[in-house]
Enzyme design. Sequence first.
Site, short mmCIF file in Angstrom:
data_model
loop_
_atom_site.label_atom_id
_atom_site.label_comp_id
_atom_site.label_asym_id
_atom_site.label_seq_id
_atom_site.Cartn_x
_atom_site.Cartn_y
_atom_site.Cartn_z
CG ASP A 98 -0.25 8.49 -0.49
OD1 ASP A 98 0.89 8.94 -0.66
OD2 ASP A 98 -0.48 7.51 0.24
CD GLU A 154 5.90 11.97 5.67
OE1 GLU A 154 5.40 11.11 4.93
OE2 GLU A 154 5.28 12.49 6.62
#
Length: 525
Positions: free
Chosen positions: A299, A483
């Site tokens: 996403d 991340e």
Amino acid sequence: MNRFHRLLAALLLGLACAPAAARHCVAGFPEVYGPLFADAQRALPDPKAMVDAIPRAAPAAIAAEYAARRDAPGFDLEAFIAERFELPRPAGGDYRTDPAHDVVAHIDRLWRELERQPAPGDARSSLLPLPAPYVVPGGRYDEIYYWDSYFTMLGLLESGRIDLVRSMVANFAAMIERYGHVPNGNRTYYLSRSQPPFFAAMVVLLADHDGPGVLATYLPALEREYAFWMDGAESLAPGAAHRRVVRLADGTLLNRYWDDCDTPRDESHIMDVATAAASPRPAPEVYRNLRAGAESGWDFSSRWLADGRSLHTIRTVELLPPDLNSLLHALESTLARAHAAAGDADASAAYQARAARRAEAVRRLLWDDNEGVFTDHLFEGMASTGQVTLATVYPLYFGIADEAQARSVARVLRERLLQRHGLATTTVRSGEQWDLPNGWAPLQWLAIRGLERYGEHDLAREVATRWIRHNLELFARQRKLVEKYDVTGEAEAGGGEYPLQDGFGWTNGVLRALLARYPDTVAPR
């Protein structure tokens, strides 16, 4: 429990308590807080903070007070929010790396900072209680995430934390038992969707360590998760789709990503409303596709966009993805093994046959001859999107691809996705985070191990070396792991709905596992 607790529990936890087969979308945060909710999401640095915040008084009272005071001269919305809510703090935000630690020691110590203990449920909070300790990713993500956790577990094993691997697998089984599936994360607002189904891979990971009895232990949970993903399949007519299942004209069953709601995501409400407003399609159609994109874990990405650039063209539910169908093949194969371990040869054979049929369908139907990779296909007409993405490595990781397909995928990875610091996620620069120039730890792991499985050891080592070196170079400069990474070497990773996050669970896990697997590629710093 006082009246306030009962009210909030009914509004926010009603979905959690509903039987899986009868679950419906219920009133969420916009209904609870009225205009305050959208205004607060705009005012806060991170819209997710509002859905993770804990109110200090009854929501109805806070909403009424806001309505009465919002237009008063000098009204300070940020101060009002701070007074009326306990706002979340970044997970691991207070942690400081010991300058004497190399990256291995850093990761081993950081697990303790990211570990969360079981606690009773709080009706004021969107957090769903879990029965055993678990690890969160870090940063804005102070809850467990489904597919993240598999890659976190890889590192936990290398760090000697088998205790956490066992407890996390138990937590996922507990969520399946309670909710009928593994939610995206253990928050109320995630209950209408799942994420890439890695539970079977987690069970296999644990069984490889603790023995085949683990397969039989988690057989009921594996069965129930399979029922969730295959809901409606038995009565589905050729050419029709229901929730996450599609039956093609020839009777072949495959799966897609989905969400049971067609409203804006609570954690991204203001952004979803803006995206839908930019589209000529009905807003509920856009919302469903955004939510399904969130279920995919990607996403967002150009792979889901009809025009390859604009988020409002998202069409996730129209696509049959090779990653999801590879994971469901793995679930079917694991169910075959689990039934064999439990002594049921007939059930084992039935699941093995399902797995074989799905593998054949992935090889035949989700392969793009023109691009030489596995791609997403529109199930109406079965046309390939033509998008070259790292989703193509899933059929290699799970042993579905034939030898010629594996050779072709390896060639395309080298020619089109391999960058200075690892593999890019796609070939498209859309501004979304699951696109070029970003690379993500889980996809590097899947690619490396998939290439190894088919004997492409030189390319596997090259990807691992480039990724490891970049992780370590940035750790040496910044003393942290993040991340995602810009694998082109041009800048810091970015894009998407929020800033780059520190932590970070799956980066830690994959790097720890790769350093153990390729100890001679580069010395840890």
